[in-house]
Design a protein around this motif. Structure first.
Motif, PDB file in Angstrom:
ATOM      1  N   ARG A  17      -2.901  10.635  -1.074  1.00  0.00           N
ATOM      2  CA  ARG A  17      -3.611   9.344  -0.979  1.00  0.00           C
ATOM      3  C   ARG A  17      -3.186   8.404  -2.107  1.00  0.00           C
ATOM      4  NH1 ARG A  17      -7.873  12.808   1.283  1.00  0.00           N
ATOM      5  NH2 ARG A  17      -8.235  11.995   3.383  1.00  0.00           N
ATOM      6  N   ILE A  18      -3.025   8.967  -3.288  1.00  0.00           N
ATOM      7  CA  ILE A  18      -2.587   8.124  -4.412  1.00  0.00           C
ATOM      8  C   ILE A  18      -1.203   7.528  -4.095  1.00  0.00           C
ATOM      9  CG2 ILE A  18      -1.808   8.208  -6.840  1.00  0.00           C
ATOM     10  CD1 ILE A  18      -4.177  10.247  -7.291  1.00  0.00           C
ATOM     11  N   GLY A  19      -0.329   8.371  -3.536  1.00  0.00           N
ATOM     12  CA  GLY A  19       1.010   7.908  -3.140  1.00  0.00           C
ATOM     13  C   GLY A  19       0.945   6.807  -2.091  1.00  0.00           C
ATOM     14  N   VAL A  20      -0.007   6.932  -1.168  1.00  0.00           N
ATOM     15  CA  VAL A  20      -0.184   5.911  -0.122  1.00  0.00           C
ATOM     16  C   VAL A  20      -0.496   4.561  -0.777  1.00  0.00           C
ATOM     17  CG1 VAL A  20      -1.755   5.120   1.715  1.00  0.00           C
ATOM     18  CG2 VAL A  20      -0.903   7.479   1.736  1.00  0.00           C
ATOM     19  N   ILE A  21      -1.452   4.594  -1.710  1.00  0.00           N
ATOM     20  CA  ILE A  21      -1.868   3.351  -2.372  1.00  0.00           C
ATOM     21  C   ILE A  21      -0.713   2.763  -3.187  1.00  0.00           C
ATOM     22  CG2 ILE A  21      -3.467   2.363  -4.079  1.00  0.00           C
ATOM     23  CD1 ILE A  21      -4.761   3.083  -1.341  1.00  0.00           C
ATOM     24  N   GLU A  22       0.007   3.634  -3.897  1.00  0.00           N
ATOM     25  CA  GLU A  22       1.170   3.170  -4.675  1.00  0.00           C
ATOM     26  C   GLU A  22       2.185   2.481  -3.755  1.00  0.00           C
ATOM     27  OE1 GLU A  22       1.668   3.141  -7.806  1.00  0.00           O
ATOM     28  OE2 GLU A  22       0.471   4.723  -8.755  1.00  0.00           O
ATOM     29  N   ALA A  23       2.505   3.150  -2.654  1.00  0.00           N
ATOM     30  CA  ALA A  23       3.522   2.628  -1.739  1.00  0.00           C
ATOM     31  C   ALA A  23       3.105   1.276  -1.165  1.00  0.00           C
ATOM     32  CB  ALA A  23       3.783   3.633  -0.617  1.00  0.00           C
ATOM     33  N   VAL A  24       1.893   1.219  -0.661  1.00  0.00           N
ATOM     34  CA  VAL A  24       1.453  -0.007   0.018  1.00  0.00           C
ATOM     35  C   VAL A  24       1.291  -1.160  -0.986  1.00  0.00           C
ATOM     36  CG1 VAL A  24      -0.380  -1.027   1.427  1.00  0.00           C
ATOM     37  CG2 VAL A  24       0.395   1.290   1.905  1.00  0.00           C
ATOM     38  N   CYS A  72       1.890   4.821   9.917  1.00  0.00           N
ATOM     39  CA  CYS A  72       1.279   5.548   8.798  1.00  0.00           C
ATOM     40  C   CYS A  72       2.350   6.256   7.962  1.00  0.00           C
ATOM     41  CB  CYS A  72       0.200   6.496   9.298  1.00  0.00           C
ATOM     42  SG  CYS A  72      -1.139   5.556  10.073  1.00  0.00           S
ATOM     43  N   SER A  73       3.516   5.652   7.935  1.00  0.00           N
ATOM     44  CA  SER A  73       4.637   6.151   7.128  1.00  0.00           C
ATOM     45  C   SER A  73       4.264   6.376   5.658  1.00  0.00           C
ATOM     46  CB  SER A  73       5.816   5.187   7.222  1.00  0.00           C
ATOM     47  OG  SER A  73       5.417   3.879   6.847  1.00  0.00           O
ATOM     48  N   PRO A  74       3.390   5.552   5.043  1.00  0.00           N
ATOM     49  CA  PRO A  74       3.065   5.827   3.633  1.00  0.00           C
ATOM     50  C   PRO A  74       2.534   7.247   3.436  1.00  0.00           C
ATOM     51  CG  PRO A  74       2.268   3.654   4.227  1.00  0.00           C
ATOM     52  CD  PRO A  74       2.739   4.302   5.503  1.00  0.00           C
ATOM     53  N   ALA A  75       1.750   7.741   4.383  1.00  0.00           N
ATOM     54  CA  ALA A  75       1.214   9.101   4.260  1.00  0.00           C
ATOM     55  C   ALA A  75       2.333  10.128   4.365  1.00  0.00           C
ATOM     56  CB  ALA A  75       0.160   9.350   5.343  1.00  0.00           C
ATOM     57  N   LEU A  76       3.248   9.911   5.312  1.00  0.00           N
ATOM     58  CA  LEU A  76       4.353  10.853   5.481  1.00  0.00           C
ATOM     59  C   LEU A  76       5.282  10.817   4.258  1.00  0.00           C
ATOM     60  CD1 LEU A  76       5.941  12.902   7.187  1.00  0.00           C
ATOM     61  CD2 LEU A  76       7.093  10.975   8.296  1.00  0.00           C
ATOM     62  N   TYR A  77       5.625   9.618   3.811  1.00  0.00           N
ATOM     63  CA  TYR A  77       6.533   9.495   2.664  1.00  0.00           C
ATOM     64  C   TYR A  77       5.910  10.131   1.413  1.00  0.00           C
ATOM     65  CZ  TYR A  77       8.981   5.933   5.510  1.00  0.00           C
ATOM     66  OH  TYR A  77       9.652   5.264   6.486  1.00  0.00           O
ATOM     67  N   SER A  78       4.632   9.887   1.233  1.00  0.00           N
ATOM     68  CA  SER A  78       3.951  10.429   0.073  1.00  0.00           C
ATOM     69  C   SER A  78       3.950  11.954   0.131  1.00  0.00           C
ATOM     70  CB  SER A  78       2.520   9.872   0.042  1.00  0.00           C
ATOM     71  OG  SER A  78       1.826  10.378  -1.065  1.00  0.00           O
ATOM     72  N   THR A  92       7.492   3.580  -4.738  1.00  0.00           N
ATOM     73  CA  THR A  92       7.274   2.203  -5.198  1.00  0.00           C
ATOM     74  C   THR A  92       8.307   1.236  -4.618  1.00  0.00           C
ATOM     75  OG1 THR A  92       8.571   2.579  -7.191  1.00  0.00           O
ATOM     76  CG2 THR A  92       6.201   2.964  -7.369  1.00  0.00           C
ATOM     77  N   THR A  93       9.308   1.782  -3.902  1.00  0.00           N
ATOM     78  CA  THR A  93      10.320   0.898  -3.280  1.00  0.00           C
ATOM     79  C   THR A  93       9.999   0.626  -1.814  1.00  0.00           C
ATOM     80  OG1 THR A  93      11.773   2.680  -2.454  1.00  0.00           O
ATOM     81  CG2 THR A  93      12.081   1.986  -4.751  1.00  0.00           C
ATOM     82  N   PHE A  94       8.908   1.201  -1.345  1.00  0.00           N
ATOM     83  CA  PHE A  94       8.514   1.112   0.069  1.00  0.00           C
ATOM     84  C   PHE A  94       8.649  -0.305   0.639  1.00  0.00           C
ATOM     85  CE2 PHE A  94       4.653   0.913   3.049  1.00  0.00           C
ATOM     86  CZ  PHE A  94       5.293   1.549   4.099  1.00  0.00           C
ATOM     87  N   ARG A  95       9.322  -0.407   1.766  1.00  0.00           N
ATOM     88  CA  ARG A  95       9.460  -1.669   2.520  1.00  0.00           C
ATOM     89  C   ARG A  95      10.308  -2.732   1.822  1.00  0.00           C
ATOM     90  NH1 ARG A  95       5.307  -3.438   6.708  1.00  0.00           N
ATOM     91  NH2 ARG A  95       4.698  -1.517   7.687  1.00  0.00           N
ATOM     92  N   GLN A  96      11.019  -2.346   0.748  1.00  0.00           N
ATOM     93  CA  GLN A  96      11.821  -3.351   0.054  1.00  0.00           C
ATOM     94  C   GLN A  96      13.284  -3.278   0.486  1.00  0.00           C
ATOM     95  OE1 GLN A  96      10.605  -3.055  -4.176  1.00  0.00           O
ATOM     96  NE2 GLN A  96       8.684  -2.354  -3.306  1.00  0.00           N
ATOM     97  N   ILE A  97      14.007  -4.339   0.245  1.00  0.00           N
ATOM     98  CA  ILE A  97      15.322  -4.535   0.853  1.00  0.00           C
ATOM     99  C   ILE A  97      16.310  -3.400   0.577  1.00  0.00           C
ATOM    100  CG2 ILE A  97      16.179  -6.041  -1.026  1.00  0.00           C
ATOM    101  CD1 ILE A  97      16.888  -6.601   2.729  1.00  0.00           C
ATOM    102  N   ASP A  98      16.317  -2.838  -0.612  1.00  0.00           N
ATOM    103  CA  ASP A  98      17.291  -1.783  -0.907  1.00  0.00           C
ATOM    104  C   ASP A  98      16.740  -0.373  -0.737  1.00  0.00           C
ATOM    105  OD1 ASP A  98      19.309  -3.585  -1.540  1.00  0.00           O
ATOM    106  OD2 ASP A  98      18.499  -3.872  -3.559  1.00  0.00           O
TER     107      ASP A  98
END
Lengths: 278, 309
Positions: A17-24, A72-78, A92-98
């Motif tokens: 869950r912490i990872g989800v919040i970080e990512a989003v 719900c990719s943030p949950a899977l990635y986390s 922390t790079t979630f959804r960014q260009i690189d």
């Protein structure tokens, strides 16, 4: 490396869950609500149930997981980061260009992602294909597919249910994340799929209804699924959208929105406090 | 040998059986049309590697995707209108984007489906499939070429859309003729015109070539069996060497073979191209023969276009 201790699994779910919040938060967009509702399910799958090795993400004998509710990719990635498929700093790079961490799961570029998803209703068909391949090759691996409760409004999902039944896919386990909310409101208001259990049972599934935040119940359900022969199993996990972050819980507005800085800090504080209490 | 006719879907069924014997990873899926797409030939020989998904084309495509992630080589078949149309999103998101090794072999394309009429006559599939990244798009013209294509696409990695026909057409190539994906097949070297054709239209173009020869007009026919990647080199060479360029396809003139050729010409060698095909309309019921006349897709129509000033 199977974790049996439920307290430890709880900590892992909180970490997810912490990872989800970080990512989003860092991605400045994404879907926290449904990611938080399925964190316990993912913790049990990846740390207690599935035979997977982050060092061998392409191992032919591994169990498969299809996140049909791809948003719900943030949950899977986390979860994958925590498991060791890639570094947690990637989140922390979630959804960014690189970034390799696309808005929705991309199997070509992200280690540990078994299927590219995002367009709803397609994942169970894909999981069926995996389960059929496992049977054809007598390979023994199991396939897990997580769908959203709103997602099953898609007609293709029911096509896939018939296929799972026809081919007696007892090596397949479907999980419905029943958090009761979709973008436009509650699932009853928008287009009710209820009664989900009865529907799936009539489609030939062995249906198990559980509290999706009770780790012991989830483990028991997955163990029952493994022992069930001839039919596929469907676990209907009753969950709370936004679970673990007070102001996101059961709030439809948090389906696809990133927290601002203040909300981010509060969310992390709540989750970390939960960690400490344990 | 031109009198013997065989539908490319029949060639497909026969080729699948051969492929099944050679490659244990080949799996065939259909959506309740195995008798018509001819995948039943494979089903009879290899029942354990044949899946009938029922009338559920979206499930058909995504199940194929799942099989492909586990090392299988799925051949997914149904009519072109249901494959490319109904299951477009599944092909896009579950097959092409993840670049999975699924071979979509769609039969009953075009107006030559005949009596079933507009709902079943797919005229937009080349257009839809051609815009998908990672997709190889093919449309073969006879028995020999189709049997080659089935072997060849099984041996290559990545998604393929192969368009086949219901109608029986003449055998144009000797057994053992060599083809290459992405390289169009040139028939003749005439300089009075080029007819780029694909699928069932190749036989018409070859017939037109013979009719014109009797009048002393020497054209070449280019059988464009691979629509994507398109053979730029042959297109440009023909534009340089011949007086008139025509494309003909059993498909909407928007988005298919003619458009693909026009794209090349516009950028690389601006030349006028006359596009023959279905003029941005739906099909209708009738026999295949009558419909070809109705839409001006016969050898005689090609002859007329070549001779037009």
């Amino acid at each position: 490396m199977k974790i049996k201790d439920v307290e430890e699994l709880k900590s892992i779910a909180t970490e997810i869950r912490i990872g989800v919040i970080e990512a989003v938060y860092h991605g400045k967009s994404g879907h926290p609500g449904g990611s938080l509702s399925c964190a316990d399910i993912l913790a049990v799958l990846y740390f207690n149930q599935m035979h997977v090795d982050p060092k061998k993400p392409d191992d032919k004998a591994r169990d498969r997981f299809v996140l049909s509710k791809g948003h719900c990719s943030p949950a899977l990635y986390s979860t994958l980061a925590l498991k060791g498929y890639f570094g947690r700093e990637e989140l922390t790079t979630f959804r960014q260009i690189d970034s390799m961490l696309q808005g929705h799961p991309d199997r070509k570029h992200i280690p540990g992602v078994d299927m590219t998803t995002g367009s709803l209703g397609q994942g169970l068909s894909v999981a069926n294909g995996m389960a059929i391949a496992s049977k054809m090759d007598k390979a023994g691996y199991r396939t897990y597919c997580l769908v959203g409760d709103g997602e099953i409004e898609e007609g293709q999902f029911w096509e896939a249910c018939m296929t799972a039944n026809k081919y007696k896919l007892d090596n397949l386990c479907l999980i419905v994340d029943n958090n009761n909310l979709q973008i436009d409101g509650t699932i009853e208001e928008v287009m009710s799929p209820y009664p989900i259990g009865m529907k799936l049972e009539s489609f030939g599934f062995n249906v198990i209804e559980v509290d999706g935040h009770n780790l012991n119940s989830l483990i028991d359900a997955f163990e029952t699924a493994k022992l069930t022969k001839v039919k596929p199993t469907a676990i209907i996990a009753k969950t709370i959208k936004g679970k673990g972050v007070s102001f996101m819980e059961n709030e439809v507005g948090w389906h696809g929105k990133a927290p601002n800085e203040e909300q981010y800090k509060q969310a992390l504080a709540e989750l970390k406090k939960e960690e400490e209490v344990k | 040998m031109e009198e013997k006719k065989i539908a490319t879907r029949q060639s497909y069924g026969e080729a699948l059986v051969e492929l099944g014997k050679q490659n244990p990873n080949v799996v065939v899926l259909d959506a309740d049309l195995a008798g018509a797409t001819k995948t039943e030939l494979f089903a009879k020989q290899f029942p354990d590697r044949f899946l009938d998904i029922g009338i559920a084309e979206q499930d058909l495509m995504a199940t194929s995707a799942g099989l492909a992630t586990c090392g299988k080589i799925p051949f997914a078949s149904t009519f072109a209108v249901f494959a490319a149309g109904r299951a477009y999103d599944q092909i896009r998101n579950s097959i092409c984007y993840p670049e999975l090794n699924v071979k979509i072999v769609a039969t009953h394309a075009g107006i030559t489906v005949g009596e079933d009429g507009a709902t079943h006559q797919m005229l937009e599939d080349l257009s839809l499939m051609r815009t998908l990244p990672n997709m190889t798009v093919m449309c073969t013209s006879d028995d020999t070429e189709t049997k080659w294509a089935i072997q060849e696409i099984a041996n290559m990695q990545g998604p393929v859309y192969l368009r086949l026909a219901r109608m029986a057409t003449p055998i144009l190539y000797e057994k053992g003729e060599e083809f290459t994906i992405g390289k169009a097949k040139q028939i003749g070297t005439g300089k009075d015109g080029t007819v780029f054709a694909t699928g069932v239209m190749v036989a018409e173009a070859v017939k037109a070539q013979k009719l014109l020869k009797e009048e002393g007009i020497d054209i070449r026919v280019v059988d464009v069996h691979t629509i994507k990647p398109i053979d730029e080199e042959t297109i440009i060479t023909c534009a340089k060497e011949t007086k008139k360029l025509i494309s003909i396809e059993d498909h909407n003139i928007i988005g298919g073979l003619g458009s693909a050729i026009a794209e090349v010409l516009t950028e690389k060698y601006p030349t006028k191209l006359i596009r023959m095909g279905v003029p941005d309309t739906f099909g209708k019921s009738g026999t295949a023969e009558k419909l070809m006349q109705y839409f001006h897709l016969t050898a005689e129509d090609i002859v007329k276009k070549i001779k037009e000033k």
